[in-house]
Each structure stands twice: as C-alpha cells, then as structure tokens.
Design a protein around this motif. Structure first.
Motif, PDB file in Angstrom:
ATOM      1  N   ASN A 197       5.294   5.016   5.609  1.00  0.00           N
ATOM      2  CA  ASN A 197       6.530   4.363   5.139  1.00  0.00           C
ATOM      3  C   ASN A 197       7.726   4.766   5.998  1.00  0.00           C
ATOM      4  OD1 ASN A 197       4.822   4.677   2.363  1.00  0.00           O
ATOM      5  ND2 ASN A 197       6.094   2.836   2.327  1.00  0.00           N
ATOM      6  N   GLU A 236       9.289  -2.760  -0.216  1.00  0.00           N
ATOM      7  CA  GLU A 236      10.106  -1.641   0.233  1.00  0.00           C
ATOM      8  C   GLU A 236      11.555  -2.035   0.488  1.00  0.00           C
ATOM      9  OE1 GLU A 236       9.288   2.123   3.242  1.00  0.00           O
ATOM     10  OE2 GLU A 236       7.872   0.475   3.080  1.00  0.00           O
ATOM     11  N   HIS A 271       8.642   2.096  -1.380  1.00  0.00           N
ATOM     12  CA  HIS A 271       8.806   3.084  -0.322  1.00  0.00           C
ATOM     13  C   HIS A 271       7.875   4.281  -0.485  1.00  0.00           C
ATOM     14  CE1 HIS A 271      10.764   4.984   3.013  1.00  0.00           C
ATOM     15  NE2 HIS A 271      11.191   6.010   2.288  1.00  0.00           N
TER      16      HIS A 271
END
Length: 376
Positions: A197, A236, A271
């Motif tokens: 991420n 995200e 995330h």
C-alpha cells in the motif's frame, strides 16, 4: 504546505495498525475495518496479523537486537533482526520499514513471517516517525542492508558466515512502501522491492510545475530495473483523497515497462489491505520471492494466476522464453500469431501470451501491438 497535509491525512490510516493492541474491547469495536477482538488472548489485535500465527512458515526463528550487538545504523532507529534458526544457510535478506507514525515493532509480524520462511529480515523505524520523508526512509532501508551485511563478519553473531551478502531486498508499508521504491532507484543491486500500500511524495517544481505545490509522480522518479511487487486497495483513494496520483496503482503505471512488476489491488479494501501478512497477500509474496530471489521459475506461472481477492491484477511478467508476441511458441512473431489472437477474441477465450498490454483481456490493442512488433 501540502506535504504536511498529506502526511496528516495518513494518521487514521496508519496509527491504528500500530496500536490495535492498546485498545479496549469497546474501542476495538470502533475500528472493525482494522482490528478484531481475540477471545483467546482477551485483547485487541490487527486483522490479518498482530499475533496470529496462521501465516507463519515451517522454520523456527529468533531475534537479534542492538543490545545483542546488532549495528545501530545512523539512518534509522530500533532495528530488530529476525532470523531462522533451523533453515539452511546462506540466508537471503530483506529490510522492512513502517508507515507514517509507526516504529520498527509495528512491522514485527512481517519480520516473523519472512524469518519463518527461511529469510533474514530486519525491521527498522525512521529516526523521526512523523517528519522523515520518503527519501530519508529509503536511506534507512539502505542503511539496514549495511547492518545485516555486518552480521556476516560479526564473530559473536548467530549469523556469522551464514548470510548471502549479494542478496538484499526491501519492503515497507504506506510511506515505507514508497520508500522501498525510492531505495530501488538509489541502489539497483537490490534484488526486489515489495511495496505494501505505498504512498509517495516527490516535490519537483521543474517536472511537476503544473501540479499543486509541485508534487506529482512522474515515470522519471521511479526509473529502476529492480523487480517490484505492489499491493494497493481498491478503495484506497476514498480514504486518502489528497494522495490522488501517488498511490500503489500509480506506482505500477509509472514503474518502467522494462522492469518486472505486479499490481495486486485488493477488492473492496482500503489503505490497510497489505499492512500485515495474511491470505493471498502472504501467498503471492512467497510466489514472488521464490521466483525473483530463489530463482525457481516454476513459480512464474503461479504469479500469472489472478488472485480471488483481487479487483485488479496487472503484470508485465513473461514466463515464456519465447519473444513477446510469439503466441504459438515457434520462436517467431508473424501473421500466425495475429490469427491466433483474433481467434481467441472471436471465441471469447483468454490467452496470456496474446495479452501484450497485460490488461487481462485479448482485444484489438493486442493485435496492434503484435503488428508493431512484426513491422519493427
């Protein structure tokens, strides 16, 4: 300053992962996306990690701390080295750094994971968990490599003469994931980078002159040959809207096509998708390490399989030794390959050798790419 705003926007997306264990039962229930209550230990833990041993491999492991003689590198703090105690040396190594606000201990589940599969792993923290930039965190990763290298010659180390000092990889979560990419641009001898991420911030008023505060991501910033495995969350951007153009999907686009790369986007995730080793994240990392680090080509085909939990899975890896565009495997790229690709399209079939642009489909764009290869 937009840089400060971007860093602050990571607070709720990162701090939880470092502190689930500190939450009460009621507080844990408020963070169900990130944390879960463990009835056995009567404590809050991170989803997919935080004490769950299900993902650990076959090897026992131990740790070396700075109090034990591990080098205290100037470009990071609180290094903790995890190593297998019953695997076969020489060991290949990986350095891992956390996201914003996290220290080395917040990545301990990754250190345990890698060590349990026969790798040496050192988790490090930035010198300033709040203010250190991606560049400074990248320097910390490279400094962590030096600390591992010195264990090879430290007589009192359990790793004395047991390390492969030609094989080092880097990884990190969030800001640490972006730092892994930056480290790859600084040292091309790195074997691979695993970006969990990732976020990244580049301030360049020449290249990014048309962007707010001169912050952007340009292919020239990620110019490196180091194979990179990138994890990102499908949603995200909803959590980090100020990081538009700077997340994992953007890392993949801006990493050179000549560099082996994979994007694994987790369906419905945010995330925190790859904050801890679990499920197909752990599985595909092991495929990747076996292929890229241990040179086991049998894992290449595994990496071409689309994970069940992926909303998007992209790669430019070619498992065939034949030229790109050689669909029928005769070591030539010609009209026969075009005909076969057309047949795949007409029959609604998919063939990865015909998927030249790696968009998980066979279509007219692939035909045009094959034609270009023939003409050029």
């Amino acid at each position: 300053m937009k840089y400060t705003y971007l860093i602050i926007s990571l607070l709720t997306a990162n701090i939880v992962y470092a502190e689930c264990s500190d939450l009460s039962f009621n507080e844990c229930a408020q963070w169900l996306e990130y944390c879960e209550w463990n009835e056995d230990t009567d404590s809050c833990q991170e989803i997919g990690g935080g004490g769950n041993n299900e993902e650990l491999g076959p090897y026992q492991f131990a740790t070396i701390t700075e109090a034990d003689g591990l080098r205290n590198g100037p470009d990071y703090q609180d290094g903790i080295l995890f190593y297998p105690t019953d695997a076969t040396p020489p060991y290949k190594s990986i350095v891992i750094t956390p996201g914003w606000g996290g220290g080395s201990s917040s990545m301990s589940s990754w250190g345990e994971f890698f060590a349990s599969y026969g790798f040496v792993a050192i988790t490090i923290g930035p010198n300033d968990e709040i203010n250190d930039s991606h560049q400074q965190r990248a320097e910390g990763l490279l400094d962590g490599i030096e600390s591992i290298r010195q264990e090879q010659s430290r007589i009192n180390s359990p790793l004395y003469n047991n390390l492969d000092i030609e094989s080092f990889s880097v990884s990190g979560y969030s800001m640490g994931g972006g730092a892994a990419q930056v480290a790859a641009t600084m040292d091309n001898s790195i074997q691979t980078a695993i970006a969990l991420n990732p976020t990244v911030i580049f301030e360049d008023c020449e290249t990014c002159a048309s962007y707010d505060y001169c912050i952007c991501l340009d292919p020239s910033f990620l110019e490196h040959p180091v194979p990179v495995l990138i994890f990102a969350g499908e949603n995200e951007l909803d959590e980090l809207p100020s990081y538009g153009g700077l997340l994992g999907q953007d890392h993949y686009i801006n990493t050179p096509e000549t560099t082996d790369k994979i994007l694994f986007e987790g369906a419905g995730s945010g995330h925190g998708f790859a904050a801890y080793p679990h499920g197909e994240i752990a599985e595909y990392i092991l495929f990747w390490l076996n292929y890229q680090i241990l040179n086991d080509n049998s894992y290449c085909e595994e990496l071409l399989e689309i994970p069940e939990t992926a909303s998007q899975y992209l790669t430019n890896i070619n498992c065939s030794e034949n030229p790109i565009g050689d669909v029928n495997g005769d070591s030539l790229v010609n009209v026969t390959d075009i005909i076969m690709t057309v047949n795949f399209i007409l029959n609604g079939e998919y063939n990865n050798l015909s998927d030249l642009n790696n968009d998980q489909s066979n279509d007219v764009l692939d035909i045009l790419l094959i034609i270009n290869i023939i003409l050029n």
